[in-house]
Each structure stands twice: as structure tokens, then as C-alpha cells.
Design an enzyme around this catalytic site. Sequence first.
Site, PDB file in Angstrom:
ATOM      1  N   TYR A 107      51.728  46.839  43.391  1.00  0.00           N
ATOM      2  CA  TYR A 107      52.191  46.748  42.002  1.00  0.00           C
ATOM      3  C   TYR A 107      53.545  47.426  41.858  1.00  0.00           C
ATOM      4  O   TYR A 107      53.812  48.432  42.516  1.00  0.00           O
ATOM      5  CB  TYR A 107      51.223  47.470  41.054  1.00  0.00           C
ATOM      6  CG  TYR A 107      49.949  46.729  40.772  1.00  0.00           C
ATOM      7  CD1 TYR A 107      49.806  45.968  39.622  1.00  0.00           C
ATOM      8  CD2 TYR A 107      48.872  46.805  41.654  1.00  0.00           C
ATOM      9  CE1 TYR A 107      48.627  45.288  39.352  1.00  0.00           C
ATOM     10  CE2 TYR A 107      47.689  46.137  41.398  1.00  0.00           C
ATOM     11  CZ  TYR A 107      47.571  45.381  40.249  1.00  0.00           C
ATOM     12  OH  TYR A 107      46.409  44.719  39.988  1.00  0.00           O
ATOM     13  N   TYR A 146      44.062  44.355  47.618  1.00  0.00           N
ATOM     14  CA  TYR A 146      44.685  45.646  47.937  1.00  0.00           C
ATOM     15  C   TYR A 146      43.648  46.766  47.996  1.00  0.00           C
ATOM     16  O   TYR A 146      42.605  46.684  47.344  1.00  0.00           O
ATOM     17  CB  TYR A 146      45.783  45.986  46.920  1.00  0.00           C
ATOM     18  CG  TYR A 146      45.342  46.119  45.479  1.00  0.00           C
ATOM     19  CD1 TYR A 146      44.804  47.313  45.000  1.00  0.00           C
ATOM     20  CD2 TYR A 146      45.478  45.058  44.593  1.00  0.00           C
ATOM     21  CE1 TYR A 146      44.416  47.440  43.677  1.00  0.00           C
ATOM     22  CE2 TYR A 146      45.090  45.178  43.267  1.00  0.00           C
ATOM     23  CZ  TYR A 146      44.556  46.377  42.815  1.00  0.00           C
ATOM     24  OH  TYR A 146      44.170  46.486  41.504  1.00  0.00           O
ATOM     25  N   ARG A 154      40.094  45.765  46.538  1.00  0.00           N
ATOM     26  CA  ARG A 154      39.982  44.854  45.405  1.00  0.00           C
ATOM     27  C   ARG A 154      40.343  43.443  45.852  1.00  0.00           C
ATOM     28  O   ARG A 154      41.358  43.239  46.507  1.00  0.00           O
ATOM     29  CB  ARG A 154      40.954  45.237  44.280  1.00  0.00           C
ATOM     30  CG  ARG A 154      40.784  46.566  43.549  1.00  0.00           C
ATOM     31  CD  ARG A 154      39.530  46.719  42.720  1.00  0.00           C
ATOM     32  NE  ARG A 154      38.905  45.534  42.153  1.00  0.00           N
ATOM     33  CZ  ARG A 154      39.264  44.920  41.012  1.00  0.00           C
ATOM     34  NH1 ARG A 154      40.263  45.370  40.300  1.00  0.00           N
ATOM     35  NH2 ARG A 154      38.608  43.864  40.576  1.00  0.00           N
ATOM     36  N   HIS A 157      43.475  39.423  42.232  1.00  0.00           N
ATOM     37  CA  HIS A 157      43.171  39.227  40.811  1.00  0.00           C
ATOM     38  C   HIS A 157      44.437  39.358  39.989  1.00  0.00           C
ATOM     39  O   HIS A 157      45.402  39.986  40.417  1.00  0.00           O
ATOM     40  CB  HIS A 157      42.123  40.233  40.327  1.00  0.00           C
ATOM     41  CG  HIS A 157      42.567  41.660  40.486  1.00  0.00           C
ATOM     42  ND1 HIS A 157      42.417  42.349  41.666  1.00  0.00           N
ATOM     43  CD2 HIS A 157      43.194  42.507  39.645  1.00  0.00           C
ATOM     44  CE1 HIS A 157      42.924  43.567  41.531  1.00  0.00           C
ATOM     45  NE2 HIS A 157      43.418  43.696  40.312  1.00  0.00           N
ATOM     46  N   HIS A 159      45.494  40.631  36.075  1.00  0.00           N
ATOM     47  CA  HIS A 159      45.000  41.300  34.871  1.00  0.00           C
ATOM     48  C   HIS A 159      45.494  40.571  33.628  1.00  0.00           C
ATOM     49  O   HIS A 159      46.656  40.137  33.574  1.00  0.00           O
ATOM     50  CB  HIS A 159      45.525  42.738  34.813  1.00  0.00           C
ATOM     51  CG  HIS A 159      45.000  43.616  35.901  1.00  0.00           C
ATOM     52  ND1 HIS A 159      43.918  44.446  35.722  1.00  0.00           N
ATOM     53  CD2 HIS A 159      45.406  43.810  37.178  1.00  0.00           C
ATOM     54  CE1 HIS A 159      43.688  45.116  36.845  1.00  0.00           C
ATOM     55  NE2 HIS A 159      44.584  44.746  37.751  1.00  0.00           N
TER      56      HIS A 159
END
Length: 223
Positions: A107, A146, A154, A157, A159
Site C-alpha cells: 500500500y 500480502y 491476506r 482484495h 477495500h
Amino acid sequence: MGSYSIGDLSRREILKMSIVLAGSSVAFSTNLTAAEVALRRTPAQILGPFYPLNKLTRNFDLTRVPGRTGHADGQVLNVMGRVLNLAGKPVRNAKVEVWQANAYGRYTHPNDTNPAPLDPNFVGSAVLATDPQGRYRFKTIKPAAYPAGPDLIRPAHIHFQVSGRHDRLVTQMYFENDPYNEKDPILNSAGRKELLITRLLDPSPEFDPDSKVVMFDIVLFKG
Ligand code: FE
């Protein structure tokens, strides 16, 4: 909210959306009355630690950074769908905020300690608005899975935070056949997790042939 104008979508792009939506197997039909539709609310998911610190931009192409010539690494996705209420009515001018990791699972957020590389050509977030038919769309890349702790990876995905006039939903959208879906405690906390899992579809001719299309409808209580 009124400032999130659908003027960002050209007529041509809205037409593209209509074509794709018409060909999709969305689970409701205009032949049904609202009472017969009885949609399920999209399951909520945690906000997570990487909600953007900076103001989200209204750019709906996350694969290019304004002022740069490069493109984000990764599989290009055209993500689109409708925001509806439980009665199946479109929620117009809903605010749709999206944020995600890049193709390496990182991120653009100072709290992300994953050593995976940043991608200087990837815009990791955006704010969109639904049109009068409740539709939204954006272009992005498929995020990578990640690490999120010593024993947790995870699955890939994206968000979402979706705000209508009456209610708001925070959730996450996943991808079919991700090997980490089955053991992910966050995805599996959803009562009907299948509502959060999408499939990569081949693009119609209007889209880049190397891209994929992802349909994700979002159902709020009242909208
Ligand atoms: Fe995340």
C-alpha cells in the site's frame, strides 16, 4: 456529495458500462417488483489499517499517475457495478471510496511495513460517485496478496467504503480462486462471503483486450 459528479464519465464510458451490465448475470431483473427482489445487504468487512491518509482523488483510472507517462504494473481490471438498496433500487450519487495494495502487495501508506516495492505509476485509491442508475466504475490493477502478520496472508482484495444518504458500508472485494481466500479470517467472518468474491471476466470489445472486467454490485440497507 454533489461535487462527485458523474461528469467524470464520458458518454462513451457510460455506454461501455451499459453494454457490460446488460450482458452480465446480475441476480435481479427489472421484471420483478421491488418486493420480489429482496436483495441481501453486502456483508461488512473491517476498514483495515491502510485507509488513505491523503484526500482521495476523483481520478477513476488508478493505473496512471497524472504527469507521468508510465502505467501501473499488473493485470488491468475494469471494476464496475451498481450500488442498490435492499429493495433493488439504484442508489444515485453514492460516494464510493476504494483503496488497495499494488501488484506487489504494498500500500502507498506509511503504516505499511511490507518490504514489497511501491509502484510509482499506481494511484492506490480513488473516490467515485454513482450515476443516476447507481453505477460506478474504475480502472485499476489486480492487487497482490500480502502478509498481514506472522501467520496471516491476506488474499488479494480491494477495500470499499460506500456512503449513501442514509447509510454507509465498509467492505472488501475478493477474487475467485485466490488460494488465501479459504483461510482468511476477515473474509470468512462474512455471513455470505460469496457476495464478496468476484470473477475476472473477459472484456467486451470496447475494452483493452488484455484487461479483465470485474462486476461487483453493492447493496446498502436504504441507500
Ligand atoms: Fe487490505
